[in-house]
Structure formats: structure tokens, C-alpha cells
Design a protein around this motif. Sequence first.
Motif, PDB file in Angstrom:
ATOM      1  N   GLN A  45       0.931  -1.386  -0.118  1.00 26.17           N
ATOM      2  CA  GLN A  45      -0.096  -0.005  -0.009  1.00 26.17           C
ATOM      3  C   GLN A  45       0.839   1.259  -0.111  1.00 26.17           C
ATOM      4  O   GLN A  45       0.436   2.457  -0.540  1.00 26.17           O
ATOM      5  CB  GLN A  45      -0.947  -0.028   1.223  1.00 26.17           C
ATOM      6  N   GLU A  68      -8.924   2.274   7.346  1.00 26.78           N
ATOM      7  CA  GLU A  68      -8.787   1.194   6.113  1.00 26.78           C
ATOM      8  C   GLU A  68      -9.894   0.124   6.538  1.00 26.78           C
ATOM      9  O   GLU A  68     -10.235  -0.346   7.605  1.00 26.78           O
ATOM     10  CB  GLU A  68      -7.369   0.684   6.121  1.00 26.78           C
ATOM     11  N   ILE A  81      -8.569  -1.816   0.858  1.00 26.05           N
ATOM     12  CA  ILE A  81      -7.640  -3.266   0.704  1.00 26.05           C
ATOM     13  C   ILE A  81      -8.109  -4.148   0.094  1.00 26.05           C
ATOM     14  O   ILE A  81      -8.809  -5.017   0.890  1.00 26.05           O
ATOM     15  CB  ILE A  81      -6.742  -3.374   1.992  1.00 26.05           C
TER      16      ILE A  81
END
Length: 252
Positions: free
Chosen positions: A39, A119, A57
Motif C-alpha cells: 500500500q 482502512e 485493501i
Amino acid sequence: MSEELKQKVEFVQKQFEDFSNFIELPDFRTFLLFTLTSQVSTNILAQMGLGGNKEVISLPYNPILKIYYQKINLISSGSLIIYVKSDPISENFIIEKDDPVIKQFLNSNEMSLAFRGKEKFLLPMISDCTTCNGANNSKITIKVDDLFHSLESFMAVAEPNLLFVLNANNDQDPDLLFTFNMMPEMPSNTDQKVLKIDIFIDKEHKTKGITYIKREEDFIIKYLKDIKGVSHADIYKSAYSTLLHLKSFNKP
């Protein structure tokens, strides 16, 4: 080219002679560390043109082959598939970063380093069909671009966030630590796929059982099996590289 250097390059190329487009990782934790390290903006995925929403993600799962995988489109060598054999980690389509299933694989320090905000993980079910189309059937020719003679040199010059480790089958042969070099090379034959790597030949097996390499501001490196008690000042002054010990080059 000197005879010594030629022998080293030939040895490396022999270890990659069965490499096609697949890298198998040994377990889901390693795959998760790869995905999370990817990332970062200077990582292998970004170098290969993959971006997107950093708060989402993606962990694609192929339910037919029963693998989690990341597909990386290469400029001149088809697609690289990095995968791990695994049962589904969750039946949910979306899970939060603090979901208990994620905490099974990461400790608190790793989570604090990996996540910066809100996230979440997306768990899509996808089957990659490039092999069915014949796109990835021919082998890739691996060429050595830079061969580093010390790991300190590798870490200082290349500054890799990720290092792949091809472990030797015995103590007599060296381990190979490498990264993919994203500078494209046009092959001499139209049906040839060329992929370049930067590499260090580890005769002393220094990274056996090691998960991270810490490079301090004075360029001294330390080998870590785990990350514990990392302060914000330490993160600012040091750099960490994740080591991915490979299981095989086999097709899933």
C-alpha cells in the motif's frame, strides 16, 4: 564480464529457470504482509502502475483454485500472480481492519505500522482467466540487472520496501534476495518475456527465519523476527523492509 561475475549471474539464472508467472507464498500471514506493505507509495505495486483507494485493501479470492492472490500487470512479461493456498478467512464481503480475523495474523505493532486511518478489507471472489487465454503460458527470461555484494549496499541503494527471498534447499547453497526491476527491456524475440531483477546472494543465510530488516539512519541494518515496541521517532529515523520467503514458483 569477469569470470567470477559471470558464474554468479549464471547461478542466479539457473535458480529461476522454472519461473513462469507465479510466486507462491507459504502462508496467509506472509500474503497479508505483502499486500499491506504494497500500500506504500514507493512499493512494487505502485511501481507497476497499481493504485486506487488506500482506504480499501483488496484481497481477491479464487474459490475454484482456493487461493488468495494479487495480480500485477507487467509491461513486457504478461501478469505476475502472487498467491497463497488458503481457505476463505471470512464469509463477509467487507471486514474492518480491527476484525478479529486480521488480528490472528498481525500483532499490535504491525497493525499500528500498517494502518493509517479507516482502512477496511474487501474480499471479492474472482478467477483470473489469463492462463486460460494462453497469455501466461510461456516462460519468463530472468535477467540480472544489479548484483549487490552486500545486503547493506542493497538496502542503501535500492531502498526496497519488499524483498523476496528464495531459500536454498540446503546449507551449502546460498539464499537469493531479490526485487523486480521495473525498467522495461524489449526482448529480441517477439515470443520472449523478459523480467529484470536486482539481487543479493546470501551465502551466510542471514535472513533465515527473519521477517523484517531495519535500516537505521547510519545505514546499519538489523535483522528482526518481529516488530515490537517501535516508537514514532524510531519510524522517522529508520526504514523497514518486509522479507517474503517464497514457497515455490509453481502454478496454483
